[in-house]
Design a protein around this motif. Structure first.
Motif, PDB file in Angstrom:
ATOM      1  N   ILE A 205     -14.056  16.452   5.511  1.00 16.56           N
ATOM      2  CA  ILE A 205     -14.634  14.950   5.547  1.00 16.56           C
ATOM      3  C   ILE A 205     -15.961  15.253   5.556  1.00 16.56           C
ATOM      4  O   ILE A 205     -17.203  14.634   6.278  1.00 16.56           O
ATOM      5  CB  ILE A 205     -13.743  14.291   5.279  1.00 16.56           C
ATOM      6  N   GLN A 206     -16.423  16.157   7.538  1.00 13.33           N
ATOM      7  CA  GLN A 206     -17.593  16.195   7.814  1.00 13.33           C
ATOM      8  C   GLN A 206     -19.104  16.240   6.832  1.00 13.33           C
ATOM      9  O   GLN A 206     -19.905  15.512   7.129  1.00 13.33           O
ATOM     10  CB  GLN A 206     -17.336  16.676   9.409  1.00 13.33           C
ATOM     11  N   PHE A 207     -18.477  17.104   5.853  1.00 14.15           N
ATOM     12  CA  PHE A 207     -19.745  17.531   5.270  1.00 14.15           C
ATOM     13  C   PHE A 207     -20.043  16.183   3.701  1.00 14.15           C
ATOM     14  O   PHE A 207     -20.784  16.335   3.527  1.00 14.15           O
ATOM     15  CB  PHE A 207     -19.457  19.172   4.918  1.00 14.15           C
ATOM     16  N   VAL A 208     -19.370  15.417   4.031  1.00 12.66           N
ATOM     17  CA  VAL A 208     -20.010  14.144   2.774  1.00 12.66           C
ATOM     18  C   VAL A 208     -20.160  13.118   4.217  1.00 12.66           C
ATOM     19  O   VAL A 208     -21.454  12.291   2.494  1.00 12.66           O
ATOM     20  CB  VAL A 208     -18.351  13.950   2.723  1.00 12.66           C
ATOM     21  N   ILE A 209     -20.306  13.053   5.016  1.00 11.28           N
ATOM     22  CA  ILE A 209     -21.012  12.624   5.916  1.00 11.28           C
ATOM     23  C   ILE A 209     -22.577  12.001   5.776  1.00 11.28           C
ATOM     24  O   ILE A 209     -23.002  13.615   6.292  1.00 11.28           O
ATOM     25  CB  ILE A 209     -20.632  12.675   7.070  1.00 11.28           C
ATOM     26  N   GLY A 210     -23.147  11.248   5.977  1.00 17.05           N
ATOM     27  CA  GLY A 210     -24.600  11.393   5.495  1.00 17.05           C
ATOM     28  C   GLY A 210     -25.362  12.292   4.233  1.00 17.05           C
ATOM     29  O   GLY A 210     -26.806  11.066   3.808  1.00 17.05           O
ATOM     30  N   LYS A 211     -24.683  12.279   2.993  1.00 21.95           N
ATOM     31  CA  LYS A 211     -24.981  12.594   2.018  1.00 21.95           C
ATOM     32  C   LYS A 211     -24.537  10.668   1.602  1.00 21.95           C
ATOM     33  O   LYS A 211     -23.695  10.658   0.985  1.00 21.95           O
ATOM     34  CB  LYS A 211     -24.144  13.267   1.125  1.00 21.95           C
ATOM     35  N   GLU A 212     -25.384  10.648   1.206  1.00 18.84           N
ATOM     36  CA  GLU A 212     -25.228   8.884   1.260  1.00 18.84           C
ATOM     37  C   GLU A 212     -24.917   9.029  -0.253  1.00 18.84           C
ATOM     38  O   GLU A 212     -23.117   8.110  -0.688  1.00 18.84           O
ATOM     39  CB  GLU A 212     -26.628   8.154   0.648  1.00 18.84           C
ATOM     40  N   SER A 213     -24.752   9.082  -1.384  1.00 18.40           N
ATOM     41  CA  SER A 213     -24.718   8.517  -2.266  1.00 18.40           C
ATOM     42  C   SER A 213     -23.072   9.120  -3.382  1.00 18.40           C
ATOM     43  O   SER A 213     -21.823   8.731  -2.981  1.00 18.40           O
ATOM     44  CB  SER A 213     -25.032   9.219  -3.836  1.00 18.40           C
ATOM     45  N   THR A 214     -22.218  10.308  -1.981  1.00 16.44           N
ATOM     46  CA  THR A 214     -21.502  10.695  -1.721  1.00 16.44           C
ATOM     47  C   THR A 214     -20.320  10.103  -1.212  1.00 16.44           C
ATOM     48  O   THR A 214     -19.072   9.849  -1.641  1.00 16.44           O
ATOM     49  CB  THR A 214     -21.182  12.578  -1.398  1.00 16.44           C
ATOM     50  N   GLN A 215     -21.248   9.622  -0.057  1.00 17.61           N
ATOM     51  CA  GLN A 215     -20.194   9.002   0.995  1.00 17.61           C
ATOM     52  C   GLN A 215     -20.012   7.515   0.524  1.00 17.61           C
ATOM     53  O   GLN A 215     -18.935   6.732   0.743  1.00 17.61           O
ATOM     54  CB  GLN A 215     -21.497   8.260   2.237  1.00 17.61           C
ATOM     55  N   GLN A 216     -21.168   6.892  -0.278  1.00  9.67           N
ATOM     56  CA  GLN A 216     -20.874   5.170  -1.001  1.00  9.67           C
ATOM     57  C   GLN A 216     -19.956   5.620  -2.709  1.00  9.67           C
ATOM     58  O   GLN A 216     -18.711   5.057  -1.664  1.00  9.67           O
ATOM     59  CB  GLN A 216     -21.752   4.997  -2.011  1.00  9.67           C
ATOM     60  N   GLU A 217     -19.259   6.774  -2.718  1.00  7.53           N
ATOM     61  CA  GLU A 217     -18.870   7.134  -3.798  1.00  7.53           C
ATOM     62  C   GLU A 217     -17.498   7.328  -3.034  1.00  7.53           C
ATOM     63  O   GLU A 217     -16.723   6.599  -3.311  1.00  7.53           O
ATOM     64  CB  GLU A 217     -18.682   8.771  -5.228  1.00  7.53           C
ATOM     65  N   PHE A 218     -17.086   7.675  -1.674  1.00  3.74           N
ATOM     66  CA  PHE A 218     -15.736   8.318  -1.333  1.00  3.74           C
ATOM     67  C   PHE A 218     -15.552   6.519  -0.881  1.00  3.74           C
ATOM     68  O   PHE A 218     -14.253   6.409  -0.544  1.00  3.74           O
ATOM     69  CB  PHE A 218     -16.290   9.157  -0.462  1.00  3.74           C
ATOM     70  N   PHE A 219     -16.224   6.267  -0.137  1.00  3.24           N
ATOM     71  CA  PHE A 219     -16.047   4.669   0.079  1.00  3.24           C
ATOM     72  C   PHE A 219     -14.736   4.162  -0.879  1.00  3.24           C
ATOM     73  O   PHE A 219     -14.092   3.681  -0.452  1.00  3.24           O
ATOM     74  CB  PHE A 219     -17.301   3.955   0.812  1.00  3.24           C
ATOM     75  N   HIS A 220     -15.745   3.730  -2.126  1.00  5.13           N
ATOM     76  CA  HIS A 220     -14.987   2.617  -3.254  1.00  5.13           C
ATOM     77  C   HIS A 220     -13.787   3.590  -3.499  1.00  5.13           C
ATOM     78  O   HIS A 220     -12.747   3.074  -3.437  1.00  5.13           O
ATOM     79  CB  HIS A 220     -16.021   3.256  -4.253  1.00  5.13           C
ATOM     80  N   THR A 221     -14.072   5.114  -3.175  1.00  9.77           N
ATOM     81  CA  THR A 221     -11.920   5.961  -3.525  1.00  9.77           C
ATOM     82  C   THR A 221     -11.515   5.368  -2.654  1.00  9.77           C
ATOM     83  O   THR A 221      -9.902   5.100  -2.806  1.00  9.77           O
ATOM     84  CB  THR A 221     -12.820   7.379  -4.093  1.00  9.77           C
ATOM     85  N   PHE A 222     -11.826   5.308  -1.432  1.00  7.66           N
ATOM     86  CA  PHE A 222     -10.819   5.543  -0.244  1.00  7.66           C
ATOM     87  C   PHE A 222     -10.438   3.962  -0.641  1.00  7.66           C
ATOM     88  O   PHE A 222      -9.155   3.764   0.099  1.00  7.66           O
ATOM     89  CB  PHE A 222     -11.916   5.928   0.993  1.00  7.66           C
TER      90      PHE A 222
END
Ligand code: ADP
Ligand code: MG
Length: 435
Positions: A205-222
């Motif tokens: 998951i460290q690779f999702v971090i800092g990639k803004e829209s991906t991190q955003q999307e992941f946050f919502h999914t989470f």
């Protein structure tokens, strides 16, 4: 078909690996010195990378040259969707389209002090998804078994709880999906796909971090999954609190369930893992070779397995049985530049601490409990024996102790060595770890 038989019987390729990776290959073209194999369209570029990484191309070429007496280079390409392979495709294994490596199961996972908690937590989550720990957050350095555990959990749930919708993705997969969905304006589709999942595993998951829209999307999914009591399992190279650029709201969510670490394996665990690997591959390897690999390969389990593979391939190429001498030659490149480290008090303290499962900082601390003081005395003894440092200097390094304390410590260990054969074994193991 003959090639398959040869691969399995002579080249130690497991039948699971053959089902997953070799059978989806189709012969596309045979040229004078080259065979082009195409990989089933269900796979992508990573499939080919995986096949090459596992050196299946090498084994295939070996098997073909055994059968035909002629050496061919093997090349791979991907089939496009809808392109008909010449051969009838082999029956696909049951779960071949779920990104899971069939070899990564709880059965093949060796438990040691370094991963006991992580393993236990993984089992708990696999047995009772969304009831035990949520999210389960596995962290540790590269090649220590995080992906293996995640696949094991996924396999277990698919097998025991087939009604659950399990999805394993790497961070890279997830990022690509998000990017694609944005490009093709299919974000709703992506969201509904992820919201229909019962168990979501996201690796690295460290690779999702800092990639803004991906991190955003992941946050919502989470959030969506978490709120509807679905199991989430994450892995990372660092604990949540050290994921620097991570938004605070995600960081705290990662710590809601159970963050567990995986540490580098100790000597005994390394040997156990090597033994298991050889057993799974159905090859006999002498204990002294395991000892040699475990004492000389320091870093991670992936490197341990790499060393074992190197020995196997070397023996095959040279048509010689696997013995210690051959192993040493096979591993020359791997080992030389890694082990010529001088033995220093720091290395001794680090190795002793690792052996006793304590911290180097404990050794130099003022703590006087036996479980710390005794390893500290062993450090003193080994420093005197293995380095050129004076007793005064040794005392200084080991927590600013005066030299009479050092003398006392050394004498204590010398005395104990006379009457306690267990201790000499311990000293022996520690010494071996350093050479
Ligand atoms: P990570 O994801 O932490 O980088 P992997 O899960 O990919 O590490 O593990 C690297 C290799 O080591 C894999 O081939 C895996 O099967 C093997 N491995 C790791 N830990 C163990 C273990 N405890 N028992 C058996 N094999 C292991
Ligand atoms: Mg991994």
């Amino acid at each position: 078909d003959d090639v398959l038989v040869k691969l399995e019987q002579e080249h130690d390729v497991s039948s699971a690996a053959i089902n997953a990776w070799i059978k989806p290959l189709h012969i596309k073209d045979v040229q004078s010195n080259k065979i082009i194999l195409s990989l089933d369209a269900k796979y992508d570029e990573r499939g080919i990378q995986f096949i090459k990484k596992k050196m299946y191309d090498f084994y295939i070429s070996l098997a073909i040259s055994d059968l035909t007496g002629k050496k061919y280079d093997i090349e791979f390409e991907l089939e496009k969707e809808g392109e008909k392979p010449q051969e009838t495709p082999a029956a696909a294994p049951e779960h071949d389209n779920n990104n899971l490596n069939p070899r990564y199961t709880f059965d093949t996972f060796v438990i040691g002090d370094n991963n006991r908690m992580a393993h236990a937590a993984s089992i708990a989550v696999a047995e009772a998804p969304a009831e035990a720990y949520n999210p389960l957050f596995l962290y540790g350095g590269a090649g220590l078994g995080k992906t293996h555990l995640m696949h094991s959990i996924a396999h277990y749930i698919i097998e025991h709880n087939s009604s659950l919708n399990v999805l394993y993705v790497t961070s890279e997969d997830f990022t690509n999906e998000v990017i694609n969905s944005i490009q093709h304006k299919k974000q709703e589709e992506l969201r509904s796909k992820y919201r229909n999942i019962d168990v979501l595993l996201v690796d690295d998951i460290q690779f999702v971090i800092g990639k803004e829209s991906t991190q955003q999307e992941f946050f919502h999914t989470f959030n969506a999954l978490y709120n509807s009591k679905k199991q989430i399992i994450l892995s990372s190279d660092k604990p949540p609190k050290e994921l620097d650029v991570l938004e605070e709201r995600l960081r705290s969510r990662f710590s809601w369930g159970l963050p567990v670490d995986i540490q580098p394996p100790n000597y005994e665990t390394k040997v156990a893992i090597l033994r298991k690997r050889a057993e799974l591959d159905n090859i006999y390897i002498d204990d002294e070779i395991f000892d040699y690999i475990a004492t000389h390969i320091k870093s991670n389990i992936r490197d341990l397995e790499g060393a074992l593979n190197k020995i196997k391939v070397y023996s095959k190429l040279n048509k010689k049985p696997i013995d210690l001498e051959l192993s040493k030659i096979a591993l020359q490149d791997l080992i030389d530049n890694k082990t010529k480290q001088a033995i220093t008090p720091e290395l001794i303290m680090q190795t002793v601490a690792e052996h006793f499962n304590i911290q180097t900082s404990d050794i130099i601390s003022k703590k006087r409990s036996h479980d710390i003081a005794y390893p500290r005395q062993i450090c003193m003894y080994l420093c005197k024996k293995m380095t050129d440092q004076s007793l005064v200097k040794i005392g200084e390094i080991i927590g600013k102790r005066d030299h009479s304390t050092v003398i006392h410590g050394i004498e204590k260990i010398e005395k104990d060595l006379d009457k306690d054969p267990e201790l000499s074994k311990v000293i022996d193991v520690i010494t071996k770890k350093m050479d």
